[in-house]
Design a protein around this motif. Structure first.
Motif, PDB file in Angstrom:
ATOM      1  N   ALA A 192       0.835  -1.207   0.000  1.00  0.00           N
ATOM      2  CA  ALA A 192       0.000   0.000   0.000  1.00  0.00           C
ATOM      3  C   ALA A 192       0.868   1.254   0.000  1.00  0.00           C
ATOM      4  O   ALA A 192       0.562   2.244  -0.679  1.00  0.00           O
ATOM      5  CB  ALA A 192      -0.922  -0.010   1.213  1.00  0.00           C
ATOM      6  N   ALA A 193       1.980   1.220   0.763  1.00  0.00           N
ATOM      7  CA  ALA A 193       2.876   2.382   0.775  1.00  0.00           C
ATOM      8  C   ALA A 193       3.550   2.588  -0.575  1.00  0.00           C
ATOM      9  O   ALA A 193       3.707   3.722  -1.044  1.00  0.00           O
ATOM     10  CB  ALA A 193       3.925   2.205   1.869  1.00  0.00           C
ATOM     11  N   MET A 195       2.309   1.684  -3.490  1.00  0.00           N
ATOM     12  CA  MET A 195       1.291   2.176  -4.422  1.00  0.00           C
ATOM     13  C   MET A 195       1.023   3.667  -4.232  1.00  0.00           C
ATOM     14  O   MET A 195       0.639   4.369  -5.167  1.00  0.00           O
ATOM     15  CB  MET A 195      -0.012   1.376  -4.236  1.00  0.00           C
ATOM     16  N   ASP A 196       1.248   4.167  -3.034  1.00  0.00           N
ATOM     17  CA  ASP A 196       1.075   5.596  -2.779  1.00  0.00           C
ATOM     18  C   ASP A 196       2.272   6.419  -3.224  1.00  0.00           C
ATOM     19  O   ASP A 196       2.285   7.642  -3.033  1.00  0.00           O
ATOM     20  CB  ASP A 196       0.827   5.835  -1.288  1.00  0.00           C
ATOM     21  N   GLY A 197       3.280   5.767  -3.793  1.00  0.00           N
ATOM     22  CA  GLY A 197       4.426   6.502  -4.319  1.00  0.00           C
ATOM     23  C   GLY A 197       5.694   6.391  -3.513  1.00  0.00           C
ATOM     24  O   GLY A 197       6.706   6.995  -3.878  1.00  0.00           O
TER      25      GLY A 197
END
Length: 299
Positions: A192-193, A195-197
């Protein structure tokens, strides 16, 4: 249609209501538990209290028979002798070596443990077993090789050389602990981290490290205890008085005249050596226990 009269039911009184059997003396199990815990705590605290009290005895009191439990005359002779021998300089050497070992061993253990837990590469399992197998190698068997390496790098009689040696001691356990800590964290958090960039290093530092704090504290404590209490390597790789660590100088000072053991210096030196370990462990105790439990469950 005739209505049947209902017979009123008398309310249940306290005498007719069924009573639940009461447990006899409900406070007894708790009292027994605390009594056992108190006895166990006393068994562990009594030697430490004896050690602290003995450090205030004079040399004559140690020779008395039977020995006294409390000092008859409180004396700072043992502390004065250690201070006059330059003890604080040796304490600083031990503290510097321990702090450097904690930093280097913790950083390398976090990076290696993260790599073993998250990345897939050839011979990963074999390499991890090789790292763990170093725990079974006796230190005495690699002393000549380590001395030649440090002498070639001109790191004998230096705190940096001791830091490198102590880091070698602490790395296998640290890598094992951090690998187990990272493996227990769901991969979805890191994904998730990303995917957030966030990059891999950013996700490791900002997302995963706060989650694996107990494992990091466990590695740091283990590295500190290893470096602070180590004697043999410091004795072999340092030959100058100003580079001695605390265990080495205590081994030199505890021998009195005629080769007799100076119990006063020995007890006082043990107090100096134990106080930092006790304080640091009490501060990080909950993280240390949680890290060990995590490593035991998830290996």
């Amino acid at each position: 249609m005739t209505l049947l009269a209902r017979t009123p039911v008398a309310p249940r009184t306290a005498s007719t209501a069924p009573r639940r059997p009461r447990r006899p003396l409900p406070w007894l199990p708790a009292t027994a538990f605390y009594a056992v815990c108190g006895l166990l705590a006393l068994l562990f605290v009594a030697p430490v209290a004896w050690l602290v009290l003995a450090s205030f005895k004079s040399g004559a009191e140690f020779a008395q028979s039977p020995p006294t439990y409390l000092p008859e005359t409180w004396s700072l002779e043992n502390y004065r002798r250690l201070v006059d021998a330059g003890l604080f300089r040796n304490v600083a050497n031990s503290a510097l070596a321990a702090a450097g070992t904690v930093v280097v061993a913790t950083v390398l253990s976090v990076l290696a443990g993260y790599g073993f837990a998250r990345f897939r590469f050839r011979f990963r399992g074999v390499l991890f077993l090789v790292v763990l197998s170093t725990l079974m190698i006796p230190f005495q068997s690699i002393v000549p090789s380590l001395y030649l390496i440090l002498d070639t790098l001109r790191l004998t009689n230096s705190i940096l050389g001791l830091i490198l040696v102590y880091t070698v001691f602490a790395l296998p356990f640290g890598i094992f602990t951090m690998r187990a800590a990272f493996a227990a964290v769901p991969a979805a958090i890191e994904e998730a981290a990303i995917m957030d960039g966030a990059g891999t290093l950013t996700a490791l530092c900002r997302v995963l490290l706060p989650v694996v704090t107990p494992g990091v504290a466990t590695v740091a404590l283990y590295a500190f205890f290893t470096a602070w209490n180590e004697f043999l390597a410091a004795l072999i790789f340092t030959t100058r008085q100003e580079q001695y660590t605390l265990p080495v100088v205590l081994a030199n000072l505890q021998t009195g005249a005629g080769g007799l053991l100076n119990w006063g210096v020995l007890e006082t030196g043990a107090v100096f050596a134990a106080v930092p370990c006790v304080l640091i462990f009490l501060i990080l105790q909950r993280y240390y226990v949680a890290g060990l439990a995590g490593g035991a469950v998830k290996g």
